[in-house]
Design a protein around this motif. Structure first.
Motif, short mmCIF file in Angstrom:
data_model
loop_
_atom_site.label_atom_id
_atom_site.label_comp_id
_atom_site.label_asym_id
_atom_site.label_seq_id
_atom_site.Cartn_x
_atom_site.Cartn_y
_atom_site.Cartn_z
N VAL A 31 4.52 -9.53 -6.51
CA VAL A 31 4.54 -8.18 -5.93
C VAL A 31 3.53 -7.29 -6.64
N GLU A 32 3.45 -7.42 -7.96
CA GLU A 32 2.48 -6.60 -8.70
C GLU A 32 1.05 -6.97 -8.33
N ALA A 33 0.79 -8.25 -8.10
CA ALA A 33 -0.56 -8.65 -7.68
C ALA A 33 -0.91 -8.04 -6.33
N PRO A 40 -5.82 -0.79 -8.37
CA PRO A 40 -5.97 -1.68 -9.53
C PRO A 40 -5.13 -1.30 -10.74
N GLU A 41 -4.76 -0.02 -10.88
CA GLU A 41 -4.08 0.44 -12.09
C GLU A 41 -2.60 0.72 -11.87
N VAL A 42 -1.96 0.03 -10.97
CA VAL A 42 -0.53 0.26 -10.72
C VAL A 42 0.28 -0.17 -11.95
N ILE A 66 2.67 4.66 -7.57
CA ILE A 66 1.28 4.49 -7.15
C ILE A 66 0.65 5.86 -6.92
N ALA A 67 -0.63 5.94 -7.13
CA ALA A 67 -1.33 7.23 -7.08
C ALA A 67 -1.41 7.78 -5.65
N ARG A 68 -1.66 6.90 -4.70
CA ARG A 68 -1.85 7.35 -3.33
C ARG A 68 -0.50 7.64 -2.67
N ASP A 69 -0.46 8.66 -1.84
CA ASP A 69 0.74 9.02 -1.10
C ASP A 69 0.78 8.22 0.20
N TRP A 70 1.50 7.09 0.16
CA TRP A 70 1.55 6.19 1.30
C TRP A 70 2.69 6.55 2.25
N GLU A 71 2.46 6.36 3.53
CA GLU A 71 3.56 6.36 4.48
C GLU A 71 4.32 5.06 4.25
#
Length: 255
Positions: A31-33, A40-42, A66-71
């Motif tokens: 899952v991390e991969a 890349p920096e999760v 995670i940095a991005r705000d995902w739906e």
């Protein structure tokens, strides 16, 4: 960083367990991969429970920042794309509060153990059930299981390498049901508690199988429990019949 809860389903056969390891494949590592294909920096993820090698999951829950705000739906779809062809799937994702924790916010864990009773070798379900060739007395197993309900010292049913601070746990439910399996009749063990000791479920099911086979009397389960001695436990059943079926929270993040 936004925090997300992930509901994860997996076949444990190809993995050395949930927890990340340097030299062996793990579900956490898979899952991390996949997450690092998105960013890349999760940071390292955390899960509600660390399943052993060969143990499966229907409803493992993990958290990721995670940095991005995902739906959430888009996040699950992207992760599933990068998880292929591994037998791991994100079945749901949800945005959660920054202080929500997959492990410490959980109020219960639910496990399912599948036992197949037939003489012919399992084919389609091989590696997903524990096969026992002789019929088992379900009523006797239920009578034995009744001694385990409630608040007890479960030292007898605890692995010698268990790292829990205390062997005292409260088993809220242990139900034993018959199920018409695809390959033949199955017996399902449903166990529910706030938390479990290492190998507790497999130790309990292995002991109850001895009751069902007639090698133990139901009262012998009580005697074993009260012994508070690992040597008093019945056989520990194999991991491939065990499933982390679900994790409960005060507010279901996936509702």
């Amino acid at each position: 960083m936004p925090r997300y809860a992930l509901k994860i389903e997996y076949d444990g056969a190809p993995f050395a367990g949930w927890q990340w390891q340097d030299d062996q494949p793990s579900v956490q590592g898979a899952v991390e991969a996949a997450l690092r294909r998105l960013e890349p920096e999760v940071p390292r993820i955390a899960a509600a429970g660390r399943t052993d090698a060969g143990v499966h999951a229907l409803g493992q829950v993990a958290q990721c920042d995670i940095a991005r705000d995902w739906e959430p739906f888009r996040l699950s779809e992207a992760l599933n794309y990068h998880l292929k062809p591994l037998p791991v799937a994100i079945t749901a994702a949800a945005r959660v509060a920054d202080d929500w924790h997959a492990r410490f916010s959980a109020t219960e864990r639910r496990y399912l153990f599948r036992l197949l009773t037939r003489r012919a070798p399992a084919t389609h379900e091989a590696g997903r059930v524990w096969q026992v060739k002789t019929p088992l007395d379900i009523d006797a197993m239920r009578a034995g299981a009744a001694h385990l309900l409630g608040h007890h010292d479960f030292t007898t049913f605890r692995s010698t390498i268990c790292q829990a601070k205390s062997p005292v746990k409260t088993l809220d439910e242990i139900a034993i049901t018959e199920a018409p399996g695809f390959n033949g009749p199955e017996i399902h063990f449903h166990l529910r508690a706030r938390s479990f000791l290492h190998n507790q479920v497999r130790s309990i099911v292995g002991t109850l199988e001895r009751v069902g086979a007639g090698s133990w009397a139901p009262e012998d389960v009580k005697t074993a429990l009260q012994a508070r001695d690992r040597a008093a436990c019945g056989p520990v059943c194999p991991p491939h019949g065990l499933y982390l079926a679900g994790v409960g929270y005060p507010d279901d993040p996936f509702a």
